[in-house]
Design a protein around this motif. Structure first.
Motif, PDB file in Angstrom:
ATOM      1  N   ARG A 107       0.811  -1.217   0.000  1.00 36.00           N
ATOM      2  CA  ARG A 107       0.000   0.000   0.000  1.00 36.00           C
ATOM      3  C   ARG A 107       0.842   1.263   0.000  1.00 36.00           C
ATOM      4  O   ARG A 107       0.387   2.316  -0.421  1.00 36.00           O
ATOM      5  N   HIS A 108       2.071   1.174   0.514  1.00 34.28           N
ATOM      6  CA  HIS A 108       2.846   2.390   0.713  1.00 34.28           C
ATOM      7  C   HIS A 108       4.147   2.421  -0.078  1.00 34.28           C
ATOM      8  O   HIS A 108       4.864   3.399  -0.058  1.00 34.28           O
ATOM      9  N   SER A 109       4.451   1.315  -0.758  1.00 36.47           N
ATOM     10  CA  SER A 109       5.647   1.285  -1.602  1.00 36.47           C
ATOM     11  C   SER A 109       5.484   0.137  -2.580  1.00 36.47           C
ATOM     12  O   SER A 109       4.518  -0.619  -2.525  1.00 36.47           O
ATOM     13  N   GLU A 110       6.455  -0.022  -3.440  1.00 34.33           N
ATOM     14  CA  GLU A 110       6.352  -1.046  -4.471  1.00 34.33           C
ATOM     15  C   GLU A 110       7.043  -2.344  -4.089  1.00 34.33           C
ATOM     16  O   GLU A 110       7.060  -3.283  -4.874  1.00 34.33           O
ATOM     17  N   HIS A 111       7.637  -2.387  -2.892  1.00 35.03           N
ATOM     18  CA  HIS A 111       8.312  -3.630  -2.521  1.00 35.03           C
ATOM     19  C   HIS A 111       7.278  -4.719  -2.238  1.00 35.03           C
ATOM     20  O   HIS A 111       6.152  -4.460  -1.817  1.00 35.03           O
ATOM     21  N   ASP A 112       7.686  -5.976  -2.451  1.00 36.61           N
ATOM     22  CA  ASP A 112       6.766  -7.092  -2.331  1.00 36.61           C
ATOM     23  C   ASP A 112       6.640  -7.605  -0.908  1.00 36.61           C
ATOM     24  O   ASP A 112       5.637  -8.194  -0.546  1.00 36.61           O
ATOM     25  N   TRP A 113       7.685  -7.419  -0.094  1.00 36.06           N
ATOM     26  CA  TRP A 113       7.769  -8.107   1.175  1.00 36.06           C
ATOM     27  C   TRP A 113       7.646  -7.132   2.334  1.00 36.06           C
ATOM     28  O   TRP A 113       7.925  -5.948   2.223  1.00 36.06           O
ATOM     29  N   TYR A 114       7.226  -7.665   3.484  1.00 40.77           N
ATOM     30  CA  TYR A 114       7.341  -6.905   4.721  1.00 40.77           C
ATOM     31  C   TYR A 114       8.827  -6.715   5.029  1.00 40.77           C
ATOM     32  O   TYR A 114       9.614  -7.668   4.993  1.00 40.77           O
ATOM     33  N   LEU A 115       9.213  -5.480   5.336  1.00 40.50           N
ATOM     34  CA  LEU A 115      10.623  -5.179   5.561  1.00 40.50           C
ATOM     35  C   LEU A 115      11.077  -5.504   6.980  1.00 40.50           C
ATOM     36  O   LEU A 115      12.264  -5.650   7.241  1.00 40.50           O
ATOM     37  N   GLY A 116      10.139  -5.572   7.897  1.00 37.38           N
ATOM     38  CA  GLY A 116      10.454  -5.855   9.290  1.00 37.38           C
ATOM     39  C   GLY A 116       9.172  -6.011  10.067  1.00 37.38           C
ATOM     40  O   GLY A 116       8.066  -5.877   9.528  1.00 37.38           O
ATOM     41  N   THR A 117       9.274  -6.296  11.362  1.00 39.01           N
ATOM     42  CA  THR A 117       8.076  -6.536  12.159  1.00 39.01           C
ATOM     43  C   THR A 117       7.167  -5.308  12.202  1.00 39.01           C
ATOM     44  O   THR A 117       5.943  -5.436  12.120  1.00 39.01           O
ATOM     45  N   ALA A 118       7.761  -4.129  12.325  1.00 41.51           N
ATOM     46  CA  ALA A 118       6.942  -2.911  12.366  1.00 41.51           C
ATOM     47  C   ALA A 118       6.337  -2.608  10.997  1.00 41.51           C
ATOM     48  O   ALA A 118       5.180  -2.187  10.895  1.00 41.51           O
ATOM     49  N   ASP A 119       7.098  -2.833   9.938  1.00 44.19           N
ATOM     50  CA  ASP A 119       6.590  -2.577   8.592  1.00 44.19           C
ATOM     51  C   ASP A 119       5.415  -3.494   8.256  1.00 44.19           C
ATOM     52  O   ASP A 119       4.490  -3.102   7.536  1.00 44.19           O
ATOM     53  N   ALA A 120       5.435  -4.719   8.800  1.00 41.39           N
ATOM     54  CA  ALA A 120       4.342  -5.651   8.545  1.00 41.39           C
ATOM     55  C   ALA A 120       3.015  -5.061   9.017  1.00 41.39           C
ATOM     56  O   ALA A 120       1.982  -5.198   8.350  1.00 41.39           O
ATOM     57  N   ILE A 121       3.042  -4.388  10.151  1.00 43.31           N
ATOM     58  CA  ILE A 121       1.810  -3.783  10.659  1.00 43.31           C
ATOM     59  C   ILE A 121       1.538  -2.448   9.961  1.00 43.31           C
ATOM     60  O   ILE A 121       0.385  -2.115   9.659  1.00 43.31           O
ATOM     61  N   TYR A 122       2.589  -1.712   9.658  1.00 40.86           N
ATOM     62  CA  TYR A 122       2.415  -0.426   8.967  1.00 40.86           C
ATOM     63  C   TYR A 122       1.734  -0.613   7.613  1.00 40.86           C
ATOM     64  O   TYR A 122       0.886   0.193   7.213  1.00 40.86           O
ATOM     65  N   GLN A 123       2.077  -1.692   6.908  1.00 38.59           N
ATOM     66  CA  GLN A 123       1.453  -1.930   5.603  1.00 38.59           C
ATOM     67  C   GLN A 123      -0.052  -2.184   5.708  1.00 38.59           C
ATOM     68  O   GLN A 123      -0.773  -2.077   4.721  1.00 38.59           O
ATOM     69  N   ASN A 124      -0.515  -2.517   6.904  1.00 33.22           N
ATOM     70  CA  ASN A 124      -1.937  -2.786   7.116  1.00 33.22           C
ATOM     71  C   ASN A 124      -2.606  -1.705   7.962  1.00 33.22           C
ATOM     72  O   ASN A 124      -3.703  -1.921   8.485  1.00 33.22           O
ATOM     73  N   ILE A 125      -1.965  -0.545   8.076  1.00 33.18           N
ATOM     74  CA  ILE A 125      -2.440   0.473   9.012  1.00 33.18           C
ATOM     75  C   ILE A 125      -3.829   0.994   8.652  1.00 33.18           C
ATOM     76  O   ILE A 125      -4.659   1.277   9.534  1.00 33.18           O
ATOM     77  N   ASP A 126      -4.124   1.107   7.364  1.00 28.33           N
ATOM     78  CA  ASP A 126      -5.451   1.609   6.991  1.00 28.33           C
ATOM     79  C   ASP A 126      -6.551   0.612   7.348  1.00 28.33           C
ATOM     80  O   ASP A 126      -7.651   1.000   7.772  1.00 28.33           O
ATOM     81  N   ILE A 127      -6.259  -0.678   7.201  1.00 28.76           N
ATOM     82  CA  ILE A 127      -7.219  -1.715   7.593  1.00 28.76           C
ATOM     83  C   ILE A 127      -7.476  -1.648   9.093  1.00 28.76           C
ATOM     84  O   ILE A 127      -8.627  -1.708   9.548  1.00 28.76           O
ATOM     85  N   LEU A 128      -6.417  -1.504   9.863  1.00 26.70           N
ATOM     86  CA  LEU A 128      -6.547  -1.482  11.319  1.00 26.70           C
ATOM     87  C   LEU A 128      -7.296  -0.238  11.788  1.00 26.70           C
ATOM     88  O   LEU A 128      -8.143  -0.319  12.690  1.00 26.70           O
ATOM     89  N   ARG A 129      -7.006   0.893  11.206  1.00 27.31           N
ATOM     90  CA  ARG A 129      -7.699   2.125  11.586  1.00 27.31           C
ATOM     91  C   ARG A 129      -9.200   2.000  11.329  1.00 27.31           C
ATOM     92  O   ARG A 129     -10.026   2.446  12.136  1.00 27.31           O
ATOM     93  N   HIS A 130      -9.541   1.390  10.214  1.00 29.27           N
ATOM     94  CA  HIS A 130     -10.956   1.237   9.871  1.00 29.27           C
ATOM     95  C   HIS A 130     -11.684   0.391  10.910  1.00 29.27           C
ATOM     96  O   HIS A 130     -12.873   0.615  11.190  1.00 29.27           O
TER      97      HIS A 130
END
Length: 426
Positions: A107-130
């Motif tokens: 959602r926030h960059s073009e990379h395919d993978w989670y970059l780290g434990t925090a990034d894994a949750i950051y990539q889903n931040i809009d889902i969690l906020r909703h």
């Protein structure tokens, strides 16, 4: 007083757990498990005769009253996804309950993978906020333990913390493999160091440290703020232990929550089964008369998916050909045919044929062990067809020519090693 009638620890199923989303980090390969994770993520590795490793944090959530769960997947997730779909579909969406699979969202960059434990949750931040949770519980998906997360949430709220970190007391020599906390007498975290060479000792002790379990309770809005800040920080590893936690300790309230037995006050059972030796040992512990991990505890069941299988069967009763299992755990669908299983754990649908002896071993599902085999201190991977007359675990030099032998002398056998080329093992 019977075990069933003993007073049980207070449970914390309340608005705290109902307003919590649990996120299980389940994307890791677990390379120290060698060929066991060639075709499955570590949380999907079978454990304890009928379970997968991820069943333990998932069951902890359900038993704690947390029924909004996201599983963040990544590495070779098919086995894990199938297990979740087959075994964890019993929650009711009408009640706001779910176990959702959450792959990298890009959602926030073009990379395919989670970059780290925090990034894994950051990539889903809009889902969690909703979904608007009050608290977010972050869990590792690759440890074996039973824990009431409700008690940890209650402690978090009582101490008005922004972040609470679940922790274990570990010997100083072992602490170098963990994130280690320095805390004051009120359990307030003053420093957090990832895998330190010289771990700080815990208050009142000289030979032990407080190590992070990789379990975190965040106030949800606080977590979102920190994830956004971390995403904007150049050079960040996008990791909780390396970046998020050290950055918030000085300004915010960060507390340590010791994982203790509610009745004895001692350290509760927790195992990292991340190596072949540790995995074998943790399974062997279950065979004991009174193992630390009680799988027969009706007050805290471990839920899972298991195919419908017939009862285990033991056949033939001749002096040289007797089907028997001694000091062992044998799962449904197994047939012990004129052979001996001693101090071993057999998963479902295992067949041990006549005149064979299996000792001190862990045998995963759908294995066939031919006649006249002798197998000692081994892990036999799922789907193996062990040829007649095979001897494993008696000569290390011979074993190392064919199989993987751990530093502790555990022999790992896979179908590939047997020349059967069944690459894909779920």
């Amino acid at each position: 007083m019977s075990d069933d009638n003993k007073q049980q620890p207070e449970r914390f199923v309340s608005h705290l757990t109902r307003n919590t989303i649990a996120l299980i980090l389940a994307g890791g390969r677990g390379s120290r498990l060698k060929q066991m994770t060639d075709w499955r993520a570590k949380p999907a590795v079978p454990f304890g005769g009928k379970f997968r490793i991820i069943d333990f944090p998932l069951s902890n959530c359900i038993n704690s009253g947390i029924r909004k769960i996201g599983i963040l997947t990544q590495y070779k997730a098919d086995s894990l996804i199938r297990h979740i779909q087959q075994g964890w579909g019993f929650l009711r969406g009408e009640f706001g309950e779910y176990v959702d699979l959450m792959p990298a969202q890009q959602r926030h960059s073009e990379h395919d993978w989670y970059l780290g434990t925090a990034d894994a949750i950051y990539q889903n931040i809009d889902i969690l906020r909703h979904r608007n949770p009050e608290f977010i519980l972050v869990l590792a998906g690759d440890h074996i333990y039973k824990m009431d997360y409700g008690a940890m949430l209650a402690d978090h709220v009582a101490n008005q913390a922004d972040l609470t970190i679940g922790c274990l007391e570990v010997p100083l020599e072992d602490a170098k493999a963990f994130g280690v906390m320095h805390v004051d007498d009120n359990r307030r975290v003053k420093a957090f160091v990832e895998k330190p060479e010289n771990p700080p000792v815990m208050p009142g002790k000289t030979d032990s440290a407080l190590a992070s379990m990789g379990i975190y309770v965040f106030n949800a809005n606080f977590l979102f703020e920190q994830l956004i800040k971390d995403a904007d920080t150049k050079g960040s590893n996008r990791d909780f232990g390396k970046d998020i936690i050290p950055a918030v300790i000085e300004k915010y309230r960060v507390n340590a929550y010791p994982f203790l037995d509610m009745q004895s006050g001692g350290q509760s059972y927790w195992r990292d089964v991340g190596t072949i030796d540790a995995y074998w040992a943790a399974n062997m512990e279950l065979i004991g008369v009174k193992p630390e991990l009680n799988l027969y505890d009706k007050t805290w069941p471990i839920w899972t998916y298991q195919a419908q299988t017939p009862p285990a069967k033991f056949v033939f009763d001749d002096d040289d050909r007797r089907g028997q299992a001694i000091d062992s755990m044998v799962s449904g669908g197994c047939v012990v045919s004129g052979s001996t299983v001693r101090h071993s754990l057999l998963f479902s649908q295992v067949r041990v044929n006549s005149y064979s002896v299996v000792q001190d071993s862990v045998v995963l599902p759908d294995v066939n062990i031919g006649r006249h085999c002798r197998i000692t201190k081994a892990i036999i991977e799922k789907g193996c067809d062990v040829p007649e007359g095979t001897i494993i675990g008696e000569n290390r030099e011979d074993d190392e020519k064919r199989f993987y032998v751990s530093p502790g002398g555990v022999v790992l056998v896979t179908s590939d090693m047997l020349g059967q080329r069944r690459h894909y093992v779920r």
